[in-house]
Design an enzyme around this catalytic site. Structure first.
Site: not given
Length: 581
Positions: A389, A390-391
């Site tokens: 799931d 990247t930020i």
């Protein structure tokens, strides 16, 4: 988690949701203000702003700027903390891309911090193993992590404080501990069963290292410490960039992969270098929208906007059948080119300026029917594009510097490969390669894979207007285009633009894996909040509509306030916060 929260995140299917909460129509107004729905107000601040997916990271960024650091110093400090606090999305084992507005030169600077495939791994090796796709986890999808290099490159150009000062907050939280937030705990728990078989993961990313026989993720509100990551960050703080790529950390990584059927080597790390790149743009109704060129997918957002510009979306209205249909058809066309042309330009150069040009968009736009959903879409041919799931987080400081930064391990917690004693997980970005010859994104030694993570920026009349991004795989360029549409076409404010229900089309021809071709029109995912009459009309046009579980991405944004200072917004579907001073 509450039912309402899960529905906003897209984590409950509509059938279940309907029994719990009444859906909010897309065009619904707030009962007090009469404006489009938003979970909270925009954030205003006179001097500086930070918007990240974790409140503690946001506070770290503000602390750094208040102590004299630049927006880049603050972004590095916050990103280092997010690698600790949100390992479900990022860390020093992943890659990083950034766009920086420099108020001194009054221009944008882009950095491509993506790593390359191991030089000793070949396409023939995958074929020898009988693989048609690169596995999602384990040693084979691992590529060189580019984040630490990117930190030092950005800092060398725009930093003011010593790197040791920037890394100190993350080191302190890693040693002393921090409470785990709700959405992060949810995804961490989902990752543990998948990744615990890989060496080093359970020992470093489950409670007590699984020593008591129970391998579980930390629960919401529990304190999490990562002393191994603290030691890694301290080594980087003391020894600089080379401590990671040429020192004992690199030697430990080399030994770990040699012992675990891997190919990433000391030489791969020692020879890594990211690069400064020129951002590219298109003008959408007077606003210049900026992305980075391939190997990333950012220009797909520009292609989508170019295809939509001839249509009067404001007249159609947000949530109308015309709005959703036109967006979906434009996405299909852009993604057909994405699958064919986007790759490492050192191996397969894409005709970027033609792809993002208005003439090409007008030519391709003739393929859009107002009455019928396309089932198949072909990319442009070389002749059509002949050169004849990247930020996600963003920071802005008192001097006018703005940073749009995205960082990722790819599939949430990445490959699962976690070298003992280092406290981080390697990305599995190599999964994005294609295992067949004569494809722009074919696997090759020392090559950068197609990349999904993309930062974005908008200028108006040559001045900074908006630093923003929306993480989430193939959702990212779709999300970028939707945010721009929500602001420019539909007149939403910065928070409303992120909170509005989102559209995701899935099933286009992909540039990764076996690169299968769309032949059935794909699937149209609509977040809870679209009117059912719109859904019925879309189905009559031939769209296959579904309510998917949570693929709608995570948004942060900072806008320049025309009256002075900044406006901030943060994703309502995540744990984040926008704050300033």
């Amino acid at each position: 988690m509450s039912a309402a929260f899960l529905i906003r995140c897209g984590l409950l299917a509509t059938a279940a949701a309907a029994a719990l909460v009444t859906a909010i129509p897309a065009a619904a107004a707030d009962r007090v203000t009469g404006k489009p729905f938003a979970t909270r107000s925009e954030v205003y601040a006179p001097h500086a702003m930070a918007a990240t997916s974790h409140p503690l990271a946001t506070q770290i960024a503000l602390d750094v700027m208040q102590a004299g650091g630049s927006a880049v110093d603050a972004a590095i400090a916050a990103n280092a903390a997010l690698g600790l606090m949100e390992p479900t999305g990022n860390g020093v084992g992943g890659d990083l891309f950034a766009i920086v507005w420099d108020p001194k030169t009054k221009k944008l600077h882009g950095y491509n911090g993506s790593g390359r495939s191991p030089k000793s791994l070949t396409l023939a090796e995958f074929q020898r193993r009988g693989l048609t796709d690169i596995p999602a986890h384990g040693p084979l999808p691992v590529t060189v992590p580019g984040t630490v290099d990117a930190w030092f490159a950005l800092h060398g150009k725009f930093g003011r404080k010593p790197m040791a000062d920037n890394l100190a907050p993350a080191i302190r939280y890693a040693r002393e501990g921090h409470p785990v937030h709700e959405v992060i705990a949810y995804y961490w728990n989902a990752s543990v069963p998948r990744l615990s078989k890989w060496p080093g993961f359970a020992e470093q990313f489950t409670v007590d290292g699984g020593a008591k026989g129970e391998r579980r993720a930390p629960r919401r509100g529990e304190t999490w410490k990562n002393p191994n990551l603290a030691n890694t960050l301290q080594a980087i703080a003391d020894g600089g960039r080379d401590a990671f790529y040429r020192g004992e950390i690199a030697r430990s990584i080399d030994a770990y992969f040699k012992a675990n059927d891997g190919f990433l080597s000391y030489e791969d790390l020692a020879t890594h270098a990211g690069e400064w790149v020129e951002p590219v743009s298109t003008n959408y109704r007077g606003y210049d929208v900026w992305e980075l060129p391939p190997n990333g997918q950012g220009i797909a957002a520009l292609q989508i906007l170019n295809l939509l510009e001839p249509y009067d979306l404001k007249r159609y209205g947000f949530g109308s059948v015309e709005h959703v249909h036109l967006f979906t058809e434009a996405k299909k066309l852009a993604f057909a080119d994405r699958a064919r042309w986007y790759a490492d330009p050192a191996f397969a150069k894409a005709p970027v300026q033609k792809l993002i040009g208005k003439p090409y968009a007008r030519q391709r736009g003739k393929l859009i029917s107002m009455d019928k959903a396309a089932r198949e879409v072909q990319p442009a041919t070389p002749a059509e594009l002949d050169e004849g799931d990247t930020i996600y987080m963003t920071v802005a400081d008192a001097d006018g510097m703005m940073v749009s930064l995205i960082q990722s391990n790819y599939r949430g917690m990445g490959s699962g490969m976690a070298p003992p004693g280092l406290g981080f997980i390697f990305q599995d970005r190599g999964e994005q390669f294609v295992l067949k010859e004569n494809h722009p994104n074919s696997f090759a030694p020392g090559k950068r894979p197609f990349h999904t993570i993309i930062p974005a920026f908008v200028t108006k009349a040559g001045k900074p207007w908006l630093s923003f991004g929306l993480m989430g795989g193939a959702m990212q360029p779709q999300g970028h285009a939707q945010i721009v549409m929500n602001l420019v076409d539909f007149g939403m404010n910065l928070q409303e633009a992120g909170d509005a229900p989102r559209i995701q089309h899935d099933g286009s021809t992909e540039p990764a894996g076996q690169a299968t071709v769309m032949s059935d029109g794909g699937e149209l995912d609509l977040e809870t909040g679209f009117d059912y009459e719109t859904v019925r009309a879309l189905m009559r046009k031939g769209h296959s509509v579904r309510y998917a579980d949570g693929p709608y991405g995570g948004y942060q944004a900072i806008m320049v306030n025309p009256h002075g200072g900044y406006i901030g917004a943060s994703e309502s579907r995540k744990d984040g916060q926008a704050a300033g001073y």
